[in-house]
Write a protein that holds these residues in place. Structure first.
Motif, PDB file in Angstrom:
ATOM      1  N   VAL A  77     -16.509  -6.605  17.956  1.00  0.00           N
ATOM      2  CA  VAL A  77     -16.811  -7.978  17.537  1.00  0.00           C
ATOM      3  C   VAL A  77     -15.741  -8.917  18.093  1.00  0.00           C
ATOM      4  CG1 VAL A  77     -17.253  -9.498  15.568  1.00  0.00           C
ATOM      5  CG2 VAL A  77     -17.805  -7.056  15.410  1.00  0.00           C
ATOM      6  N   VAL A  78     -16.168 -10.050  18.636  1.00  0.00           N
ATOM      7  CA  VAL A  78     -15.229 -11.040  19.145  1.00  0.00           C
ATOM      8  C   VAL A  78     -15.482 -12.375  18.447  1.00  0.00           C
ATOM      9  CG1 VAL A  78     -16.763 -11.551  21.101  1.00  0.00           C
ATOM     10  CG2 VAL A  78     -14.356 -12.225  21.201  1.00  0.00           C
TER      11      VAL A  78
ATOM     12  N   ILE B 115      -9.708  -5.384   4.831  1.00  0.00           N
ATOM     13  CA  ILE B 115     -10.922  -4.702   5.277  1.00  0.00           C
ATOM     14  C   ILE B 115     -12.119  -5.435   4.690  1.00  0.00           C
ATOM     15  CG2 ILE B 115     -12.264  -2.577   5.166  1.00  0.00           C
ATOM     16  CD1 ILE B 115      -9.652  -1.042   5.077  1.00  0.00           C
ATOM     17  N   GLU B 116     -13.036  -5.821   5.541  1.00  0.00           N
ATOM     18  CA  GLU B 116     -14.244  -6.522   5.091  1.00  0.00           C
ATOM     19  C   GLU B 116     -15.356  -5.520   4.839  1.00  0.00           C
ATOM     20  OE1 GLU B 116     -15.988 -10.329   6.965  1.00  0.00           O
ATOM     21  OE2 GLU B 116     -17.230  -8.677   7.733  1.00  0.00           O
ATOM     22  N   VAL B 117     -15.929  -5.572   3.638  1.00  0.00           N
ATOM     23  CA  VAL B 117     -17.083  -4.754   3.280  1.00  0.00           C
ATOM     24  C   VAL B 117     -18.243  -5.699   2.994  1.00  0.00           C
ATOM     25  CG1 VAL B 117     -18.035  -3.102   1.637  1.00  0.00           C
ATOM     26  CG2 VAL B 117     -15.646  -2.917   2.356  1.00  0.00           C
TER      27      VAL B 117
ATOM     28  N   LEU C  91     -13.391  -4.328  14.898  1.00  0.00           N
ATOM     29  CA  LEU C  91     -14.301  -3.195  14.963  1.00  0.00           C
ATOM     30  C   LEU C  91     -15.174  -3.205  13.715  1.00  0.00           C
ATOM     31  CD1 LEU C  91     -11.971  -0.309  16.221  1.00  0.00           C
ATOM     32  CD2 LEU C  91     -13.577  -1.696  17.571  1.00  0.00           C
ATOM     33  N   ARG C  92     -16.455  -2.917  13.887  1.00  0.00           N
ATOM     34  CA  ARG C  92     -17.390  -2.953  12.758  1.00  0.00           C
ATOM     35  C   ARG C  92     -18.311  -1.739  12.808  1.00  0.00           C
ATOM     36  NH1 ARG C  92     -21.480  -8.009  11.207  1.00  0.00           N
ATOM     37  NH2 ARG C  92     -23.344  -6.743  10.903  1.00  0.00           N
TER      38      ARG C  92
ATOM     39  N   ILE D 143     -18.641  -2.141   7.428  1.00  0.00           N
ATOM     40  CA  ILE D 143     -17.200  -2.210   7.211  1.00  0.00           C
ATOM     41  C   ILE D 143     -16.586  -2.766   8.487  1.00  0.00           C
ATOM     42  CG2 ILE D 143     -15.088  -0.909   6.764  1.00  0.00           C
ATOM     43  CD1 ILE D 143     -16.756   1.153   5.317  1.00  0.00           C
ATOM     44  N   ARG D 144     -15.730  -3.784   8.349  1.00  0.00           N
ATOM     45  CA  ARG D 144     -15.113  -4.405   9.531  1.00  0.00           C
ATOM     46  C   ARG D 144     -13.601  -4.473   9.353  1.00  0.00           C
ATOM     47  NH1 ARG D 144     -13.566  -9.566  11.546  1.00  0.00           N
ATOM     48  NH2 ARG D 144     -13.986 -10.517   9.514  1.00  0.00           N
ATOM     49  N   LYS D 145     -12.880  -4.190  10.432  1.00  0.00           N
ATOM     50  CA  LYS D 145     -11.427  -4.269  10.428  1.00  0.00           C
ATOM     51  C   LYS D 145     -10.955  -5.002  11.678  1.00  0.00           C
ATOM     52  CE  LYS D 145      -7.122  -3.259   9.306  1.00  0.00           C
ATOM     53  NZ  LYS D 145      -6.465  -3.928   8.168  1.00  0.00           N
TER      54      LYS D 145
END
Length: 234
Positions: free
Chosen positions: A111-112, A39-41, A76-77, A66-68
């Motif tokens: 997000v792509v 998980i990106e924070v 998804l962000r 937060i991005r997953k």
């Protein structure tokens, strides 16, 4: 191929070797199928400005997200942004226009990754991406009434209200380590409803004599500092 023989020992040895190879291949396939993502924070110091009816200056803001990842291509962000914008026309006298605004928003993005359409299984050092989404915002504006002078704290106010918006953006990230990446991104927010042209205080929709755009756009250019939470080995 198994040779034609009645030697039970030879058949057993060949059969065991085949099972080992088959099992190894299946294990690797299973690992690839089950490969997850962290998980990106992220936090984003931002410059914010309004594209509208009045010349806008860049002001400071701050964002977080937060991005997953869903797979190697799509993510998804969830995004939050807070900051202000200001502007001043180069007109003089009673025709001068000036504003100061505050913006708070939350946006959900798809997000792509544009450089990952062909997945080869390697680790990318760079992520070039685009994002599209929608969300909600609250903004208030203090502005100079036409024909009057600017008086800080004594000017007309557009009070904060719930408003929806569409959003889009793009960015580039560079992988520093398995747990850290850094980059830049840009976002544009297009509000809907009767307040769509009032981000700078002046409404060209209801008062065309003021001149300007049909709809204002909130812009944000950010330094993106991101941390990956989870097991890098998995």
């Amino acid at each position: 191929p198994v040779p034609a023989t009645n030697d039970a020992k030879t058949v057993e040895t060949i059969d065991m070797t085949a099972k080992e190879l088959s099992g190894s291949s299946m294990d690797n396939g299973t690992m690839a199928d089950k490969q997850g993502s962290m998980i990106e924070v992220g936090i984003r110091p931002s410059y914010m400005w309004i594209g509208g009816d009045v010349s806008s200056a860049s002001d400071f803001g701050i964002g977080a997200h937060i991005r997953k990842s869903l797979d190697h291509l799509f993510s998804l962000r969830l995004d939050g942004l807070y900051g202000g914008s200001s502007g001043l026309d180069d007109r003089s006298g009673p025709n001068s226009r000036q504003f100061e605004s505050t913006w708070i928003s939350g946006t959900a993005y798809a997000v792509v990754s544009l450089n990952n359409f062909k997945y080869t299984g390697d680790t990318r050092k760079m992520n070039l991406y685009a994002m599209f989404g929608a969300g909600a915002n609250f903004f208030d504006v203090e502005y100079q009434r036409p024909g009057q002078v600017w008086q800080p704290g004594r000017n007309p106010m557009i009070e904060s209200e719930f408003t929806t918006h569409a959003a889009g953006g793009a960015g580039i990230l560079f992988r520093v380590s398995p747990k850290f990446n850094i980059g830049v991104d840009y976002q544009a927010f297009v509000p809907f409803g009767r307040r769509a042209d009032r981000l700078d205080g002046y409404d060209q929709i209801t008062d065309p004599s003021l001149g300007g755009s049909f709809r204002d756009v909130q812009n944000a250019a950010s330094l993106s500092i991101n941390f990956n939470l989870g097991s890098a080995a998995k």
